[in-house]
Design a protein around this motif. Structure first.
Motif, PDB file in Angstrom:
ATOM      1  N   LEU A 285       0.758  -1.217  -0.019  1.00 30.35           N
ATOM      2  CA  LEU A 285       0.046  -0.040   0.002  1.00 30.35           C
ATOM      3  C   LEU A 285       0.771   1.248  -0.140  1.00 30.35           C
ATOM      4  CD1 LEU A 285      -2.724   1.228   0.244  1.00 30.35           C
ATOM      5  CD2 LEU A 285      -2.829   0.980   2.494  1.00 30.35           C
ATOM      6  N   ALA A 286       2.226   1.166   0.615  1.00 32.37           N
ATOM      7  CA  ALA A 286       2.764   2.322   0.802  1.00 32.37           C
ATOM      8  C   ALA A 286       4.343   2.092   0.840  1.00 32.37           C
ATOM      9  CB  ALA A 286       2.644   3.171   1.879  1.00 32.37           C
ATOM     10  N   ASP A 287       5.019   3.165   0.581  1.00 30.49           N
ATOM     11  CA  ASP A 287       6.456   2.637   0.829  1.00 30.49           C
ATOM     12  C   ASP A 287       7.125   3.184   2.078  1.00 30.49           C
ATOM     13  OD1 ASP A 287       6.803   2.299  -2.257  1.00 30.49           O
ATOM     14  OD2 ASP A 287       6.621   4.345  -2.510  1.00 30.49           O
ATOM     15  N   ALA A 389       0.864  11.477   0.406  1.00 27.09           N
ATOM     16  CA  ALA A 389       0.544  10.913   1.992  1.00 27.09           C
ATOM     17  C   ALA A 389      -0.880  10.801   2.090  1.00 27.09           C
ATOM     18  CB  ALA A 389       1.086  12.078   2.739  1.00 27.09           C
ATOM     19  N   MET A 390      -1.118   9.884   3.189  1.00 24.20           N
ATOM     20  CA  MET A 390      -2.305   9.722   3.730  1.00 24.20           C
ATOM     21  C   MET A 390      -2.143   9.785   5.361  1.00 24.20           C
ATOM     22  SD  MET A 390      -4.571   6.916   1.620  1.00 24.20           S
ATOM     23  CE  MET A 390      -3.340   5.723   2.124  1.00 24.20           C
ATOM     24  N   VAL A 391      -2.881  10.426   6.183  1.00 25.40           N
ATOM     25  CA  VAL A 391      -3.054  10.310   7.489  1.00 25.40           C
ATOM     26  C   VAL A 391      -4.094   9.701   7.881  1.00 25.40           C
ATOM     27  CG1 VAL A 391      -2.726  11.455   9.739  1.00 25.40           C
ATOM     28  CG2 VAL A 391      -1.428  11.902   7.741  1.00 25.40           C
ATOM     29  N   VAL A 392      -4.264   8.549   8.536  1.00 23.11           N
ATOM     30  CA  VAL A 392      -5.698   7.950   9.126  1.00 23.11           C
ATOM     31  C   VAL A 392      -5.597   7.581  10.214  1.00 23.11           C
ATOM     32  CG1 VAL A 392      -7.163   5.845   8.861  1.00 23.11           C
ATOM     33  CG2 VAL A 392      -5.673   6.630   6.871  1.00 23.11           C
ATOM     34  N   PRO A 393      -6.803   8.195  11.343  1.00 25.06           N
ATOM     35  CA  PRO A 393      -6.698   8.120  12.787  1.00 25.06           C
ATOM     36  C   PRO A 393      -6.867   6.555  13.178  1.00 25.06           C
ATOM     37  CG  PRO A 393      -8.813   8.975  11.842  1.00 25.06           C
ATOM     38  CD  PRO A 393      -7.824   8.987  10.837  1.00 25.06           C
ATOM     39  N   ILE A 394      -6.348   6.196  14.193  1.00 22.42           N
ATOM     40  CA  ILE A 394      -6.589   4.815  15.029  1.00 22.42           C
ATOM     41  C   ILE A 394      -7.655   5.138  15.668  1.00 22.42           C
ATOM     42  CG2 ILE A 394      -5.416   3.095  16.115  1.00 22.42           C
ATOM     43  CD1 ILE A 394      -2.741   4.055  15.118  1.00 22.42           C
ATOM     44  N   ARG A 395      -8.655   4.711  15.383  1.00 22.03           N
ATOM     45  CA  ARG A 395      -9.964   4.997  16.127  1.00 22.03           C
ATOM     46  C   ARG A 395     -10.743   3.757  16.564  1.00 22.03           C
ATOM     47  NH1 ARG A 395     -12.684   9.727  17.702  1.00 22.03           N
ATOM     48  NH2 ARG A 395     -14.814   9.482  17.944  1.00 22.03           N
ATOM     49  N   ALA A 396     -11.321   3.525  17.611  1.00 18.56           N
ATOM     50  CA  ALA A 396     -12.225   2.522  18.153  1.00 18.56           C
ATOM     51  C   ALA A 396     -12.923   2.712  19.252  1.00 18.56           C
ATOM     52  CB  ALA A 396     -11.297   1.126  18.326  1.00 18.56           C
ATOM     53  N   ARG A 397     -14.351   2.243  19.489  1.00 18.15           N
ATOM     54  CA  ARG A 397     -14.943   2.433  20.381  1.00 18.15           C
ATOM     55  C   ARG A 397     -15.066   3.902  20.850  1.00 18.15           C
ATOM     56  NH1 ARG A 397     -11.932  -2.389  21.900  1.00 18.15           N
ATOM     57  NH2 ARG A 397     -13.169  -4.241  21.411  1.00 18.15           N
ATOM     58  N   GLY A 398     -15.294   4.634  19.901  1.00 14.32           N
ATOM     59  CA  GLY A 398     -15.351   6.194  20.034  1.00 14.32           C
ATOM     60  C   GLY A 398     -14.292   6.929  20.629  1.00 14.32           C
ATOM     61  N   ARG A 408       3.911   7.621  -0.347  1.00 17.20           N
ATOM     62  CA  ARG A 408       4.662   6.800  -1.389  1.00 17.20           C
ATOM     63  C   ARG A 408       5.509   7.821  -1.822  1.00 17.20           C
ATOM     64  NH1 ARG A 408      -0.741   4.497  -4.660  1.00 17.20           N
ATOM     65  NH2 ARG A 408      -1.096   2.843  -3.411  1.00 17.20           N
ATOM     66  N   SER A 409       6.619   7.113  -2.758  1.00 21.18           N
ATOM     67  CA  SER A 409       7.752   7.834  -3.382  1.00 21.18           C
ATOM     68  C   SER A 409       7.273   8.458  -4.866  1.00 21.18           C
ATOM     69  CB  SER A 409       8.757   6.994  -3.554  1.00 21.18           C
ATOM     70  OG  SER A 409       8.456   5.795  -4.549  1.00 21.18           O
ATOM     71  N   GLU A 410       8.039   9.056  -5.072  1.00 25.22           N
ATOM     72  CA  GLU A 410       7.853   9.835  -6.568  1.00 25.22           C
ATOM     73  C   GLU A 410       7.606   8.757  -7.937  1.00 25.22           C
ATOM     74  OE1 GLU A 410      11.294  12.041  -7.355  1.00 25.22           O
ATOM     75  OE2 GLU A 410      10.717  13.562  -5.838  1.00 25.22           O
ATOM     76  N   GLN A 411       8.262   7.798  -7.666  1.00 27.83           N
ATOM     77  CA  GLN A 411       7.955   6.575  -8.724  1.00 27.83           C
ATOM     78  C   GLN A 411       6.627   6.053  -8.715  1.00 27.83           C
ATOM     79  OE1 GLN A 411      10.778   6.718  -6.859  1.00 27.83           O
ATOM     80  NE2 GLN A 411      12.008   7.565  -8.129  1.00 27.83           N
ATOM     81  N   GLY A 412       5.774   6.054  -7.534  1.00 23.08           N
ATOM     82  CA  GLY A 412       4.613   5.515  -7.360  1.00 23.08           C
ATOM     83  C   GLY A 412       3.345   6.506  -7.792  1.00 23.08           C
ATOM     84  N   GLU A 413       2.127   5.707  -7.789  1.00 21.27           N
ATOM     85  CA  GLU A 413       0.976   6.768  -8.057  1.00 21.27           C
ATOM     86  C   GLU A 413       0.593   7.191  -6.677  1.00 21.27           C
ATOM     87  OE1 GLU A 413      -1.894   4.225  -9.923  1.00 21.27           O
ATOM     88  OE2 GLU A 413      -0.375   2.636 -10.426  1.00 21.27           O
ATOM     89  N   PRO A 414      -0.132   8.369  -7.038  1.00 22.15           N
ATOM     90  CA  PRO A 414      -0.658   9.073  -5.765  1.00 22.15           C
ATOM     91  C   PRO A 414      -1.765   8.325  -5.190  1.00 22.15           C
ATOM     92  CG  PRO A 414      -1.163  10.458  -7.991  1.00 22.15           C
ATOM     93  CD  PRO A 414      -0.331   9.304  -8.368  1.00 22.15           C
ATOM     94  N   ASP A 419      -7.609   3.699  -2.259  1.00 17.35           N
ATOM     95  CA  ASP A 419      -6.468   3.543  -1.357  1.00 17.35           C
ATOM     96  C   ASP A 419      -6.709   4.009   0.018  1.00 17.35           C
ATOM     97  OD1 ASP A 419      -4.690   2.252  -3.226  1.00 17.35           O
ATOM     98  OD2 ASP A 419      -3.785   4.302  -3.878  1.00 17.35           O
ATOM     99  N   LEU A 420      -7.283   5.262   0.189  1.00 24.77           N
ATOM    100  CA  LEU A 420      -7.791   5.865   1.217  1.00 24.77           C
ATOM    101  C   LEU A 420      -8.815   4.878   2.129  1.00 24.77           C
ATOM    102  CD1 LEU A 420      -7.333   8.088   3.421  1.00 24.77           C
ATOM    103  CD2 LEU A 420      -9.382   9.389   2.146  1.00 24.77           C
ATOM    104  N   ARG A 421      -9.685   4.340   1.360  1.00 25.40           N
ATOM    105  CA  ARG A 421     -10.917   3.415   1.864  1.00 25.40           C
ATOM    106  C   ARG A 421      -9.999   2.111   2.285  1.00 25.40           C
ATOM    107  NH1 ARG A 421     -14.106   5.641  -2.088  1.00 25.40           N
ATOM    108  NH2 ARG A 421     -13.470   4.181  -3.648  1.00 25.40           N
TER     109      ARG A 421
END
Length: 814
Positions: A285-287, A389-398, A408-414, A419-421
């Motif tokens: 998923l990411a570098d 970049a993506m930033v996803v919160p680590i969230r559980a039980r409220g 990801r690096s320059e060689q990869g797709e944005p 991907d976010l889902r």
């Protein structure tokens, strides 16, 4: 060229080249004269079976009857063409399109020339070569033909979409020249295999970066088929290409989610779970992935109670990170270190809002990341080329417990919305594991705190024994158990060593352990013999079990508890031990030999109510006693009471060491795995004998006249020890105890003084009658002796022996 009219179920056959037909020569009577390979391939009959036979034998009965009429029509019209039904060698029927012509040789003799091709069972449809070529050129499936040297000789228009340029530029070139970025060697190996074997390859999946889209990874399904000429000789390979990138990505996402479910949360450790999250996401998923957790979460505490202020700095601890490039650190923060973010930066926004954040291009990383972390993070990450970049919160039980950052690096797709889902899906799974680990960490710390409070807080150094202890709780999956140990000071400079193990794990087992340890201490204060103490403890366990007052918890309870109780006497240099279902202690002699004490192992507490047996074992000064719980041998192969596990314990106990503490750590390190599944308790005691000049003993006659003599001998001994200040109280104690022994007891009478960390005075007689403390009235003339002793001494008591009793009193030195 021949045109076939409709006849029965066979349709009109399209025009065919004479080069594609099987040419059969017959004589004037219809007997076969030549049978080429093409005819053998068409009908399966070998030439040896056909030459010289009538051609009617090769036709279906209804068509064989038509042969004379067809011959007349051919003579009249100069030729004939149409469909016939032929018979294969295996008996099956096949429709053939036939062209019949009358020819003659140089001598003028007539012959029949038959040209036949298989007729397609299609009704009313004719496809010419131009139609076929247009269909192949317009199909969305990429197609190409290469010769035996794997050079392009034809390709359709659809193949241009997969890179490599127009079809006319491919002619004469190989795949590695057209698509240098692909794994051309592997693809050409597939083509050569098809050329050699003739077995087609269907659905070969190829992943790569085509020349038309070098920044993206594409997936293609390819099929390879060998092409043959009319004589069956291969002249090339036809291959097809279909884009299956979306299907491939969906499958990879499902595989990633499946791996996340398997690999994340295998332990109940917060930091390890965070590292597993980072490991799963790289490189599929990411570098680079960084998992930052709220510091209190790692300790088992609660997450943030509210969003941070605008100018507030929030401290997160790096729980895990992983990189696709080995050996190159993408961040200046190490796992376990603190990372401070401004409240307005993306990670803290995600932490505060509980919403994910994505940016396609960070060039150069954006101002929001510039001041987050000291040490040049922005410059470092820009130099590494990590800019989507993506930033996803680590969230559980409220509650939100941290954030996960994906790069990801320059060689990869944005990163895309898909991907976010995907990241949100498996971070959500990981968040449940992190929260479970956090809750377990809190409960485990509470259990450990409770257990530490119930176990001895350090063991006081004794002149009779040098002591070393080690307790290691079970790993987080098994839970904290109810093992315990204790060292209890007894009268007469003796020490009681206790080791026990409660069945089960958790708070219930710990609570049971605390109750039993208190009961053992209470019974030990009565100076009971080991077998009597275990008998009383067994009664207590049975009574508690009958009352149903065991602490709640799975597989916990007092029934089935094991306990070993041993008393060491430094004067006699021996110990007396009894066991309730507990392993016998090991003894290491001063010469280094080790063995197990022959202590009878009785039933566990509360199981049977049978009596316990104690044995007295003499030991030399400097010997080491090892008392342990069963968890010490849990990681070693078992083999009975004296199996490999016990032998390894003896070997570990005889290992050289500078001190008793070092030996204790060495034994634990040798026998206990890194993650024990049962609690481990080890109590080591090196014996010391009381020097002869530290105690004195006298036999006394049962005569009141010896009381004065006893006081004199005691005073003289105190003068020798330099304890003149205790002379008055000691004479009072000796006088009272000896007088009571003469008046109320039976002979023989023995007086003993022991100088240890206290001054101990003991009087032994043959009576089992116990004195008791009275509170006399002012008018009473007697009954004040024990009352005075209780007031002038530190403590006093009675212990029973097999032949009488001992009344003792202790005085503090100084």
């Amino acid at each position: 060229m021949v045109e076939c009219e409709e006849n029965g179920h066979y349709g009109r056959q399209a025009s065919f080249d004479i080069a594609d037909a099987a040419l059969v020569l017959c004589d004037a009577h219809g007997r076969v004269e030549s049978w080429p390979e093409g005819a053998e391939r068409l009908l399966g009959h070998p030439a040896a079976d056909v030459v010289g036979q009538s051609v009617t034998a090769l036709l279906a009965p209804q068509d064989a009857e038509r042969v004379p009429a067809l011959a007349e029509e051919c003579r009249a019209r100069g030729g004939w063409s149409g469909p016939l039904t032929a018979r294969r060698k295996d008996g099956g029927l096949v429709g053939v399109a036939v062209q019949l012509a009358l020819v003659s040789d140089g001598t003028g003799r007539p012959h029949w020339l038959v040209a036949a091709v298989e007729a397609l069972p299609l009704q009313g449809w004719t496809m010419s070569r131009p139609v076929m070529e247009r269909m192949l050129m317009q199909t969305p499936v990429g197609m190409a033909v290469v010769d035996t040297d794997l050079r392009f000789i034809w390709s359709n228009t659809a193949l241009e979409r997969f890179g490599g340029g127009p079809g006319r530029q491919r002619i004469g070139r190989r795949l590695r020249e057209v698509q240098p970025g692909l794994d051309s060697d592997a693809l050409e190996a597939q083509m050569r295999q098809v050329l050699e074997t003739g077995v087609p390859v269907i659905g070969h999946e190829h992943i790569g970066r085509p020349r038309s889209e070098p920044e993206q990874v594409r997936a293609h399904a390819m099929s390879f088929v060998r092409l043959e000429d009319g004589n069956g000789r291969p002249f090339g390979v036809c291959y097809t290409v279909t884009d299956i990138t979306e299907r491939y990505r969906n499958r990879q996402r499902l595989l990633l989610l499946d791996r996340a479910g398997q690999d994340i949360g295998r332990t109940l450790d917060v930091m390890r779970t965070a590292q597993e999250l980072a490991d799963v996401a790289v490189p599929d998923l990411a570098d680079f992935v960084a998992v930052d957790l709220v510091d209190s979460v790692i300790q088992g505490g609660e997450p943030l109670t509210g969003p941070p202020g605008d100018a507030e700095m929030v401290a997160l601890r790096r729980g895990g990170q992983q990189s696709a490039r080995e050996g190159i650190p993408e961040a200046v923060i190490g796992v376990g270190d603190l990372a401070s973010y401004h409240a307005w930066s993306p990670p803290i926004r995600a932490l505060a809002d509980g919403k994910s954040w994505r940016v396609e291009w960070l060039d150069p990383l954006g101002a929001e990341w510039a001041a987050d972390i000291p040490g040049g993070r922005r410059a470092r990450m820009r130099a590494m080329g990590l800019h989507t970049a993506m930033v996803v919160p680590i969230r559980a039980r409220g509650t939100t417990m941290g954030v996960t950052s994906f790069f990801r690096s320059e060689q990869g797709e944005p990163f895309t919305e898909d991907d976010l889902r995907l990241a949100e899906e498996f971070v959500a799974r990981a968040a449940l594991c992190v929260d479970n680990a956090r809750r377990y960490t809190r409960e485990r710390e509470a259990a450990l705190t409770l257990q530490r409070s119930l176990l001895p807080h350090g063991v006081l150094e004794q002149s009779a024994l040098s002591l070393a202890t080690c307790y290691r709780p079970a790993d987080e999956l098994a839970g904290v158990g109810g093992d315990w140990f204790d060292v209890i000071t007894l009268s007469g400079a003796r020490l009681a060593l206790v080791v026990g193990e409660v069945r089960g794990h958790g708070i219930g087992a710990i609570a049971t352990m605390g109750r039993l340890r208190t009961a053992v201490q209470t019974l030990a204060a009565l100076d009971l013999r080991p077998e009597e103490l275990l008998a009383h403890l067994d009664d207590l366990v049975s009574r508690v079990s009958e009352e149903g007052s065991d602490p709640p918890g799975p597989d916990t309870g007092v029934v089935g508890t094991s306990c070993l109780y041993a008393v060491y006497d430094p004067v006699g240099r021996r110990f007396t031990a009894a066991s309730a279902g507990h392993p016998a202690p090991a003894i290491v002699a001063p010469d280094g030999t080790a063995s197990f004490a022959e202590v009878p192992v009785g039933p566990q507490l509360g199981v049977s109510g049978l009596p316990f047996e104690a044995v007295e074992v003499p030991v030399k000064e400097g010997s080491v006693l090892a008392l342990y719980t069963d968890g010490l041998l849990a990681g070693v192969e078992r083999g009975g009471p004296r199996g490999p596990a016990q032998q390894r314990l003896l070997e570990a106990l005889t290992a050289p060491g500078d001190s008793l503490d070092a030996l204790c750590e060495s034994v634990i390190g040798t026998l206990v795995p890194e993650r024990p599944f049962d609690d481990v308790t080890l109590l080591l005691a090196r014996t010391r004998g009381l020097a002869p000049d530290r105690f004195a003993s006298w036999e006394l006659a049962s005569d009141p006249a010896v009381v004065g003599r006893a006081r004199e001998m005691a005073a003289a001994q105190l003068a020798e020890w330099g304890l003149v200040e205790l002379e008055f109280t000691t004479e009072l104690v000796v006088s009272e105890l000896v007088t009571n022994a003469i008046r109320y007891g039976t002979g023989p009478i023995r007086l003993r003084l022991i100088l240890e960390h206290t001054l101990i005075c003991e009087v032994c007689d043959g009576s089992s009658t116990s004195p008791y403390l009275r509170h006399p009235r002012t008018t009473d003339e007697g009954g004040r002796g024990l009352f005075l002793i209780s007031q002038f001494t530190h403590r006093w008591g009675t212990r029973y022996t097999t032949d009488g009793k001992i009344i003792w009193a202790e005085q503090l030195l100084g």
